[in-house]
Enzyme design. Structure first.
Site, PDB file in Angstrom:
ATOM      1  N   ARG A 287       0.865  -1.174   0.000  1.00 21.25           N
ATOM      2  CA  ARG A 287       0.000   0.000   0.000  1.00 21.25           C
ATOM      3  C   ARG A 287       0.907   1.231   0.000  1.00 21.25           C
ATOM      4  O   ARG A 287       2.112   1.135   0.072  1.00 21.25           O
ATOM      5  CB  ARG A 287      -0.964   0.020   1.185  1.00 21.25           C
TER       6      ARG A 287
ATOM      7  N   ASN B 151      -5.080  12.604   0.973  1.00 19.25           N
ATOM      8  CA  ASN B 151      -4.222  11.761   1.797  1.00 19.25           C
ATOM      9  C   ASN B 151      -5.089  11.013   2.790  1.00 19.25           C
ATOM     10  O   ASN B 151      -6.312  11.190   2.841  1.00 19.25           O
ATOM     11  CB  ASN B 151      -3.149  12.618   2.499  1.00 19.25           C
TER      12      ASN B 151
ATOM     13  N   ASP C  87      -1.724  10.842  -1.780  1.00 19.00           N
ATOM     14  CA  ASP C  87      -2.115   9.813  -2.739  1.00 19.00           C
ATOM     15  C   ASP C  87      -2.492  10.416  -4.071  1.00 19.00           C
ATOM     16  O   ASP C  87      -2.507   9.718  -5.096  1.00 19.00           O
ATOM     17  CB  ASP C  87      -3.268   8.996  -2.159  1.00 19.00           C
TER      18      ASP C  87
HETATM   19  C1  LIG Z   1       3.722   7.966   0.037  1.00 22.36           C
HETATM   20  S1  LIG Z   1       2.056   7.723  -0.251  1.00 22.36           S
HETATM   21  C2  LIG Z   1       1.527   7.190   1.297  1.00 22.36           C
HETATM   22  C3  LIG Z   1       0.068   7.425   1.493  1.00 22.36           C
HETATM   23  O1  LIG Z   1      -0.674   6.240   1.172  1.00 22.36           O
HETATM   24  C4  LIG Z   1      -1.399   5.865   2.327  1.00 22.36           C
HETATM   25  O2  LIG Z   1      -2.629   5.298   2.029  1.00 22.36           O
HETATM   26  P1  LIG Z   1      -2.812   3.678   2.102  1.00 22.36           P
HETATM   27  O3  LIG Z   1      -2.029   3.189   3.275  1.00 22.36           O
HETATM   28  O4  LIG Z   1      -4.314   3.515   2.258  1.00 22.36           O
HETATM   29  O5  LIG Z   1      -2.311   3.162   0.786  1.00 22.36           O
HETATM   30  C5  LIG Z   1      -1.560   7.158   3.085  1.00 22.36           C
HETATM   31  O6  LIG Z   1      -2.544   7.988   2.523  1.00 22.36           O
HETATM   32  C6  LIG Z   1      -0.198   7.725   2.927  1.00 22.36           C
HETATM   33  O7  LIG Z   1      -0.041   9.085   3.207  1.00 22.36           O
END
Ligand SMILES: CSC[C@H]1O[C@H](OP(=O)(O)O)[C@H](O)[C@@H]1O
Length: 367
Positions: free
Chosen positions: A53, A254, A244
């Site tokens: 992720r 985000n 994101d």
């Molecule tokens: C460097 S991008 C990281 C960004 O992605 C995360 O979302 P997820 O864990 O649901 O993929 C989160 O928004 C982070 O800031």
């Protein structure tokens, strides 16, 4: 980055056109395990279930998903199937669409016989570019932290609050929001990180705390609702988060809760920075609040939580009454007006359309 003295990326291949190995982030912090992605479906499910992720890592994994698909079947129908399967894995991180468009653009005009090698080469380039971009964000962010430390009455430590995980686990390496922190720590600057636990999946408590701990960076996990209090009492010198999807006008999507941190930062005069790799800029979108799709994930992530029992077993328990309705919005949008600056691989810029367009004309052209 560093895991018990050994360097890791979040995903890698052992051999040319080989299977893809990824760190299984659903097992952290209590188990360090990897998974092997052998097919398009393996890659798609790894993204959907958040084995991998983080916007940049989602993009890199999707690129390798295209390569795994072409290894199996490389005709035009297979190319369409692979793109269509991967594009629908998660809706908010624009790196997914960017990476898939990049790889498809390379493969479309090639004969099927050349597509597997070309897809692996493209995926490897996307992964390597991510590492280079994040290292550059680290260097530019380090300069920001050095300026903040110089201006801090009484000196360090510099207290930085971050939300969710925009660390090396969210990318191929270095991270985005954490890259300046790692470089500051490695340069000997006294830094301390307030780590938002980040309900409901606790990427902060489970992932950011784990990776900062392995790098030796001083940090403290706090419940999500603590940040405002810390800022009111002068305990936060800066907020740095990831993103994101950031629009052409500097609106920032985000992890859910980021907007609330930006409001508290503005109310307390705390600088609010967003670490922004350029593949996360969506120049086709102007109004983030109205145009960025916000993922809603399964309610199970809210009603249940996993952890390690006293006997070492990993258990999942229900924390919400049976039958209670829940909502699970995975992201929110912070308006550009609340962003102090965007730390990109080409420098620090205001969250403004003309600044982003001037800094990234090459990316603007692609939109
Ligand atoms: C460097 S991008 C990281 C960004 O992605 C995360 O979302 P997820 O864990 O649901 O993929 C989160 O928004 C982070 O800031």
């Amino acid at each position: 980055m560093n895991v018990d003295g050994q360097h890791y990326r979040t995903l890698w291949t052992e051999a040319h056109a080989g299977d893809v190995t990824a760190i299984d982030q659903t097992r952290l912090p209590h188990r360090f395990e990897t998974v092997t992605l052998r097919t398009l479906e393996d890659a798609a499910q790894a993204i959907e279930t958040m084995v991998v992720r983080g916007a940049p890592l989602i993009g890199a994994t999707a690129a390798y998903g295209m390569a795994l698909a072409m290894r199996d079947q490389a005709d035009d129908a297979a190319l369409r199937t692979a793109y269509d399967r991967l594009i629908r894995t998660r809706p908010t991180a624009v790196n997914l669409r960017w990476a898939l468009d990049e790889v498809r653009g390379i493969l479309a005009d090639l004969p099927p016989s050349a597509r597997c090698d070309a897809a692996y080469a493209a995926a490897a380039e996307i992964a390597d570019e991510d590492v280079a971009i994040n290292a550059a964000i680290g260097r530019h962010g380090l300069a920001v932290l050095e300026d903040l430390l110089r201006a801090k009455p009484g000196g360090g430590p510099l207290n930085i609050l971050t939300h969710c995980n925009a660390g090396w686990l969210a990318t191929v390496d270095w991270g985005t929001a954490t890259a300046p922190i790692y470089m500051a720590h490695d340069a000997g600057l006294p830094v301390h990180v307030w780590v938002d636990e980040t309900r409901p999946r606790n990427q902060g408590a489970f992932l950011t705390a784990w990776e900062l701990g392995h790098h030796g960076v001083p940090h403290t996990v706090v419940p999500d609702n603590t940040g405002g209090h810390l800022m009111q009492h002068g305990q936060v010198d800066a907020v740095i988060v990831g993103t994101d999807r950031t629009t052409a006008t500097g609106d920032v999507a985000n992890k859910i809760g980021t907007y609330l941190k930006a409001l508290a930062a503005r109310d307390n005069g705390v600088p609010f920075y967003v670490a922004l790799p350029s593949p996360t800029i969506d120049f086709s979108v102007g109004d983030g609040l109205r145009e960025i799709p916000i993922e809603q994930r399964h309610g199970f992530e809210v009603t249940h939580i996993s952890g390690r029992a006293e006997d070492g077993r990993i258990e999942t328990v229900r924390i919400v009454p049976d039958g209670t309705p829940v909502a699970n919005y995975a992201f929110d949008v912070t308006p550009a007006r609340l962003v102090t600056g965007l730390i990109t691989e080409r420098g620090l810029v205001p969250a403004k359309r003309d600044s982003l367009a001037a800094l990234f004309p090459d990316r603007l052209e692609k939109n």
